[in-house]
Design a protein around this motif. Structure first.
Motif, PDB file in Angstrom:
ATOM      1  N   LEU A 190       5.375  -5.186 -55.163  1.00  0.00           N
ATOM      2  CA  LEU A 190       4.474  -4.731 -53.869  1.00  0.00           C
ATOM      3  C   LEU A 190       4.560  -2.973 -53.960  1.00  0.00           C
ATOM      4  O   LEU A 190       5.481  -2.291 -54.083  1.00  0.00           O
ATOM      5  CB  LEU A 190       5.317  -4.949 -52.608  1.00  0.00           C
ATOM      6  N   SER A 191       3.212  -2.456 -54.231  1.00  0.00           N
ATOM      7  CA  SER A 191       3.279  -0.986 -54.281  1.00  0.00           C
ATOM      8  C   SER A 191       3.195  -0.520 -52.748  1.00  0.00           C
ATOM      9  O   SER A 191       3.077  -1.348 -51.707  1.00  0.00           O
ATOM     10  CB  SER A 191       1.799  -0.518 -54.805  1.00  0.00           C
ATOM     11  N   GLU A 192       3.448   0.642 -52.455  1.00  0.00           N
ATOM     12  CA  GLU A 192       3.494   1.292 -51.311  1.00  0.00           C
ATOM     13  C   GLU A 192       2.258   1.230 -50.770  1.00  0.00           C
ATOM     14  O   GLU A 192       2.048   1.209 -49.399  1.00  0.00           O
ATOM     15  CB  GLU A 192       3.745   2.937 -51.513  1.00  0.00           C
ATOM     16  N   LYS A 193       1.039   1.547 -51.550  1.00  0.00           N
ATOM     17  CA  LYS A 193      -0.317   1.272 -50.851  1.00  0.00           C
ATOM     18  C   LYS A 193      -0.541  -0.255 -50.308  1.00  0.00           C
ATOM     19  O   LYS A 193      -0.920  -0.160 -49.312  1.00  0.00           O
ATOM     20  CB  LYS A 193      -1.245   1.578 -52.043  1.00  0.00           C
ATOM     21  N   GLU A 194       0.050  -1.085 -51.179  1.00  0.00           N
ATOM     22  CA  GLU A 194      -0.181  -2.500 -50.672  1.00  0.00           C
ATOM     23  C   GLU A 194       0.583  -2.689 -49.342  1.00  0.00           C
ATOM     24  O   GLU A 194       0.207  -3.339 -48.466  1.00  0.00           O
ATOM     25  CB  GLU A 194       0.172  -3.477 -51.574  1.00  0.00           C
ATOM     26  N   ASN A 195       1.921  -2.003 -49.295  1.00  0.00           N
ATOM     27  CA  ASN A 195       2.775  -2.117 -48.117  1.00  0.00           C
ATOM     28  C   ASN A 195       1.845  -1.586 -46.740  1.00  0.00           C
ATOM     29  O   ASN A 195       2.288  -1.919 -45.674  1.00  0.00           O
ATOM     30  CB  ASN A 195       3.873  -1.288 -48.425  1.00  0.00           C
ATOM     31  N   LEU A 196       1.387  -0.558 -47.007  1.00  0.00           N
ATOM     32  CA  LEU A 196       0.542   0.363 -45.887  1.00  0.00           C
ATOM     33  C   LEU A 196      -0.473  -0.858 -45.545  1.00  0.00           C
ATOM     34  O   LEU A 196      -1.098  -0.738 -44.380  1.00  0.00           O
ATOM     35  CB  LEU A 196      -0.177   1.786 -46.453  1.00  0.00           C
ATOM     36  N   MET A 197      -1.080  -1.288 -46.358  1.00  0.00           N
ATOM     37  CA  MET A 197      -2.439  -2.378 -46.204  1.00  0.00           C
ATOM     38  C   MET A 197      -1.758  -3.407 -45.166  1.00  0.00           C
ATOM     39  O   MET A 197      -2.414  -3.761 -43.999  1.00  0.00           O
ATOM     40  CB  MET A 197      -2.686  -3.167 -47.326  1.00  0.00           C
ATOM     41  N   ILE A 198      -0.365  -3.892 -45.531  1.00  0.00           N
ATOM     42  CA  ILE A 198       0.236  -4.850 -44.629  1.00  0.00           C
ATOM     43  C   ILE A 198       0.429  -4.375 -43.292  1.00  0.00           C
ATOM     44  O   ILE A 198       0.139  -5.089 -42.322  1.00  0.00           O
ATOM     45  CB  ILE A 198       1.525  -5.322 -45.335  1.00  0.00           C
ATOM     46  N   ILE A 199       0.985  -3.039 -43.110  1.00  0.00           N
ATOM     47  CA  ILE A 199       1.218  -2.345 -41.888  1.00  0.00           C
ATOM     48  C   ILE A 199       0.022  -2.351 -41.128  1.00  0.00           C
ATOM     49  O   ILE A 199      -0.154  -2.881 -40.036  1.00  0.00           O
ATOM     50  CB  ILE A 199       1.770  -1.083 -42.032  1.00  0.00           C
ATOM     51  N   ARG A 200      -1.378  -2.115 -41.659  1.00  0.00           N
ATOM     52  CA  ARG A 200      -2.518  -1.820 -40.827  1.00  0.00           C
ATOM     53  C   ARG A 200      -2.756  -3.154 -40.289  1.00  0.00           C
ATOM     54  O   ARG A 200      -3.374  -3.439 -39.373  1.00  0.00           O
ATOM     55  CB  ARG A 200      -3.469  -1.271 -41.759  1.00  0.00           C
ATOM     56  N   ALA A 201      -2.440  -4.240 -41.222  1.00  0.00           N
ATOM     57  CA  ALA A 201      -3.091  -5.731 -40.728  1.00  0.00           C
ATOM     58  C   ALA A 201      -2.248  -6.071 -39.653  1.00  0.00           C
ATOM     59  O   ALA A 201      -2.747  -6.702 -38.606  1.00  0.00           O
ATOM     60  CB  ALA A 201      -2.921  -6.634 -41.840  1.00  0.00           C
ATOM     61  N   VAL A 202      -0.869  -6.059 -39.757  1.00  0.00           N
ATOM     62  CA  VAL A 202       0.036  -6.588 -38.735  1.00  0.00           C
ATOM     63  C   VAL A 202      -0.161  -5.822 -37.592  1.00  0.00           C
ATOM     64  O   VAL A 202       0.027  -6.167 -36.386  1.00  0.00           O
ATOM     65  CB  VAL A 202       1.397  -6.391 -39.091  1.00  0.00           C
ATOM     66  N   ASP A 203      -0.549  -4.302 -37.476  1.00  0.00           N
ATOM     67  CA  ASP A 203      -0.852  -3.575 -36.406  1.00  0.00           C
ATOM     68  C   ASP A 203      -1.915  -4.397 -35.377  1.00  0.00           C
ATOM     69  O   ASP A 203      -1.864  -3.979 -34.309  1.00  0.00           O
ATOM     70  CB  ASP A 203      -1.346  -2.309 -36.856  1.00  0.00           C
ATOM     71  N   LYS A 204      -2.670  -5.001 -36.003  1.00  0.00           N
ATOM     72  CA  LYS A 204      -4.019  -5.734 -35.241  1.00  0.00           C
ATOM     73  C   LYS A 204      -3.408  -7.062 -34.642  1.00  0.00           C
ATOM     74  O   LYS A 204      -4.299  -7.771 -33.977  1.00  0.00           O
ATOM     75  CB  LYS A 204      -5.013  -5.962 -36.091  1.00  0.00           C
ATOM     76  N   LEU A 205      -2.115  -7.280 -34.736  1.00  0.00           N
ATOM     77  CA  LEU A 205      -1.715  -8.844 -34.171  1.00  0.00           C
ATOM     78  C   LEU A 205      -2.127  -8.966 -32.861  1.00  0.00           C
ATOM     79  O   LEU A 205      -2.562 -10.072 -32.452  1.00  0.00           O
ATOM     80  CB  LEU A 205      -0.309  -8.759 -34.304  1.00  0.00           C
ATOM     81  N   LYS A 206      -1.812  -8.010 -31.999  1.00  0.00           N
ATOM     82  CA  LYS A 206      -2.361  -8.306 -30.404  1.00  0.00           C
ATOM     83  C   LYS A 206      -3.703  -8.547 -30.317  1.00  0.00           C
ATOM     84  O   LYS A 206      -4.266  -9.148 -29.479  1.00  0.00           O
ATOM     85  CB  LYS A 206      -1.915  -6.888 -29.652  1.00  0.00           C
ATOM     86  N   LYS A 207      -4.643  -7.752 -31.312  1.00  0.00           N
ATOM     87  CA  LYS A 207      -5.978  -7.710 -30.982  1.00  0.00           C
ATOM     88  C   LYS A 207      -6.531  -8.918 -31.586  1.00  0.00           C
ATOM     89  O   LYS A 207      -7.410  -9.740 -31.055  1.00  0.00           O
ATOM     90  CB  LYS A 207      -6.740  -6.672 -31.636  1.00  0.00           C
ATOM     91  N   ILE A 208      -6.059  -9.454 -32.809  1.00  0.00           N
ATOM     92  CA  ILE A 208      -6.798 -10.397 -33.523  1.00  0.00           C
ATOM     93  C   ILE A 208      -6.173 -11.685 -33.821  1.00  0.00           C
ATOM     94  O   ILE A 208      -6.449 -12.895 -34.279  1.00  0.00           O
ATOM     95  CB  ILE A 208      -7.234 -10.097 -34.914  1.00  0.00           C
ATOM     96  N   GLY A 209      -4.584 -11.710 -33.223  1.00  0.00           N
ATOM     97  CA  GLY A 209      -3.741 -12.756 -33.445  1.00  0.00           C
ATOM     98  C   GLY A 209      -3.149 -13.238 -34.735  1.00  0.00           C
ATOM     99  O   GLY A 209      -3.551 -12.448 -35.744  1.00  0.00           O
ATOM    100  N   LYS A 210      -2.532 -14.070 -34.887  1.00  0.00           N
ATOM    101  CA  LYS A 210      -1.637 -14.395 -36.024  1.00  0.00           C
ATOM    102  C   LYS A 210      -2.718 -14.897 -37.067  1.00  0.00           C
ATOM    103  O   LYS A 210      -2.597 -14.385 -38.135  1.00  0.00           O
ATOM    104  CB  LYS A 210      -0.731 -15.492 -35.946  1.00  0.00           C
ATOM    105  N   THR A 211      -3.634 -15.608 -36.693  1.00  0.00           N
ATOM    106  CA  THR A 211      -4.610 -16.364 -37.921  1.00  0.00           C
ATOM    107  C   THR A 211      -5.260 -15.045 -38.273  1.00  0.00           C
ATOM    108  O   THR A 211      -5.768 -14.929 -39.420  1.00  0.00           O
ATOM    109  CB  THR A 211      -5.496 -17.194 -37.235  1.00  0.00           C
ATOM    110  N   GLY A 212      -5.726 -14.212 -37.326  1.00  0.00           N
ATOM    111  CA  GLY A 212      -6.618 -12.879 -37.715  1.00  0.00           C
ATOM    112  C   GLY A 212      -5.905 -12.078 -38.767  1.00  0.00           C
ATOM    113  O   GLY A 212      -6.571 -11.690 -39.965  1.00  0.00           O
TER     114      GLY A 212
END
Lengths: 423, 423
Positions: free
Chosen positions: A175-197
């Motif tokens: 996993l690259s650092e850039k990919e890790n940041l992508m994960i963080i940005r996705a997880v950040d949306k958990l409340k808004k879009i739910g787990k499936t999102g």
């Protein structure tokens, strides 16, 4: 004729709103100062090169910048952290370290305007620069919590996590650092879009379904790091009730620059999103000083806080009403001097007093004046007509109950000062 | 590396300076509110057409203006009177009339920088819109005088005149309005360049020596107009001491837009020029509303006031010192929790308390912490070493006297709260 209008995303604050804003600011200041934070102000305009490149491409695009009359490229304050970094470098020999400052100033962003999003808005930041102690992290959380509490919020939650918990290099091979940041940005949306999102977002980002599911499973089961445990221990010692803090392994916060603690505060009875967020960012403040300077801080969402306070009716009456306690009316041109006299006496007793300055009509002289008091939400009105003038008394009218009573000036002053005026 | 620097004419306000500014602002606010003025805030950016053409050629030249990302021509706030005119037109159905507002916000002017002149500076204005009563003029003078008094100035003078006294159409045959304005601008320089200077200026402007001398003779012998007499009567009734007001027939004020009263306040013991000026301007506020709206107001010279207060030592100690009352030091990693405990107890009693967050060295742990307290001008330091911890007491050190003493926490709290700590 030129149309009287404001630019999209920019606001006038008329007295009632301005008073509310000032009230919140003064509450926040006193909390900041009770924790040893000191005020800092930086200029509206900076050299463009100070600000550009610090907020990503998006930031450079949304920044207000232009060439000034002296052909200098300048930019308007976009946040308060980059100016803080500049200040820390520029005055390194003058500032006490750790440097604890609060800063409450407007910033400008050419965002698409929408409900609750403006192009000029107030930022309220508190930061501790130059300490890597977990106690500083705890102090930041405690200060933030106290700000929210002091404004009258009763049911709020402080969600806490460590960015360490959002590193997946050990879980996802290569996993690259850039990919890790992508994960963080996705997880950040958990409340808004739910787990499936989030899962869909990860898959869209190029992760396999298996990896995406593994990440979600991992993130939900992370435990407080040692560093977080130290913070939680200090928070308890600082008198922060355990019930209002919560370890939240899925809390991610979108911004790239956090390096340790991250936290957010949510109001439970009013769903307005997070009203406060912050964390540790050890690699940002040193950019102008040319060395690493640890820092931890938070920002309050001023407009969201005001919205929530309005909805939950947290503004005290004296903030919403006029700051004028009493309006001294003028009955006629002949009796005017009597009214001025009474107003001067009230003011001498530190009572906020207004004299009616509009036109006084001969017929029905008080009608417009009472309407004026109502419009400005002034609590009391004083009337000095012929009878009052002769007897050397005043009539006082309570504008809420519409009751009125005759009093001597002394009775009026002492009643107002002791807040036990029986009208 | 990018150099950490501010633009010419723009300033950072570090804590000590920021605290002083906040102190002055809060004093001014409370005076404004005691007279029934309410706060107003307007945006930093306006449509360019709202501002241009209102301040003469010079104003348009010094204005910060540019094209925003949406290709709109915008301009930064240049003063607070034109925005007030816009507000009065835009919200005419919402605002109570007369509208009494104060406004304390920065403005921007690309001036040549020199001592005491900046490109970003705070304006503090109070205005009464919609009243042509001389009582409104008196209230404005009284409010301005009270502002200066409340900041601690003892020897100041309020110079008062009527623009009527500066009309010379009856003295100089065929005098045009433009020529009259030239005379006003020349007389305005009397203090700076003396009588001979003004005469020369008038001659340079094209007036004959005889006419120039006649003008000077006339202006010096003018008497208070009826309107001014009414203002002086009201001022006395409002409790303004006769000794601090003065009819000054040569007071001119440079600006073109005054239509009646003009006044200035000078500090007698510190020659910094006028710290406050204002007057009646009945033809300006209505520009966006499309009708005449009378107005009278004043502006305080914030930077000059601060300079004079500094010189005359008018800042209370508690403003100059840190807002932190006490620094709780940390003796060692083991005793840290004790210190946190004490800090939490002090804060629970509303005592502004800081915990030291820097690195604590094993050797000489307190040295850096005491230096930190000195640098931030914190009054007291609490020390909790092994002995104090065992006995459940603290050592308190007065950073001014360098005396120290052992106390129980209760003794410490009550001593600080009653302000009678015997250290």
């Amino acid at each position: 004729m030129i149309k009287a209008q404001t630019l999209k995303g920019f606001r006038d604050f008329l007295p009632r709103e301005a008073r509310r804003r000032q009230y919140v600011i003064s509450q926040l200041k006193s909390v900041f100062e009770s924790f040893g934070f000191e005020p800092l102000e930086t200029p509206t305009l900076e050299y463009e090169e100070i600000l550009t490149g610090k907020y990503g491409e998006e930031g450079d695009k949304l920044m207000y910048r232009f060439e000034d009359n002296g052909k200098r490229r300048v930019a308007m304050r976009y946040d308060q952290t980059v100016p803080l970094s500049r200040v820390v470098a520029q005055y390194q020999n003058e500032l006490a370290t750790p440097f604890k400052r609060y800063q409450i100033q407007p910033v400008w962003r050419a965002e698409n305007t929408q409900k609750g999003r403006y192009r000029e808005f107030l930022q309220c930041d508190g930061d501790i620069v130059g300490s890597s102690s977990p106690l500083a992290d705890a102090e930041i959380i405690a200060t933030a919590g106290r700000c929210i509490q002091e404004l009258g919020f009763k049911d709020f939650k402080i969600l806490i996590n460590d960015r360490e918990n959002l590193k997946f290099a050990n879980d996802v091979e290569g996993l690259s650092e850039k990919e890790n940041l992508m994960i963080i940005r996705a997880v950040d949306k958990l409340k808004k879009i739910g787990k499936t999102g989030v899962l869909n977002e990860l898959i869209k980002d190029g992760f396999s379904k298996e990896v995406a599911e593994k990440i979600m499973l991992e993130v939900e089961h992370r435990q407080p790091t040692l560093y977080l445990s130290q913070i939680f221990t200090s928070l308890e010692k600082l008198g922060i009730n355990k019930n209002i803090t919560e370890f939240s392994p899925t809390l991610a916060r979108g911004l790239d620059y956090y390096t340790g603690l991250i936290f957010e505060i949510e109001i439970e009875s009013y769903d307005v999103g997070s009203v406060c967020g912050g964390g540790r960012y050890d690699n940002l403040i040193g950019i102008f000083a040319g060395r690493q300077i640890p820092a931890v801080g938070f920002a309050l969402g001023f407009d969201r806080i005001l919205e929530a306070m309005e909805a939950l009716k947290l503004f005290p009456d004296e903030v919403t009403d006029s700051s004028t306690t009493i309006l001294v009316t003028i009955f006629s041109e002949e009796l005017k001097q009597k009214s001025i006299d009474v107003a001067a006496k009230l003011r001498a007793q530190n009572i906020n007093t207004e004299i009616y300055l509009g036109e006084v009509k001969e017929k029905n002289p008080l009608e417009k004046q009472l309407k004026y008091a109502d419009q400005k939400q002034i609590s009391y009105v004083v009337i000095i007509g012929q009878e009052e003038s002769e007897k050397n008394i005043v009539t006082i009218k309570n504008m809420k109950t519409r009751e009125q009573k005759q009093l001597t000036i002394q009775e009026l002053v002492s009643g107002l000062n002791k807040k036990e005026l029986s009208v």
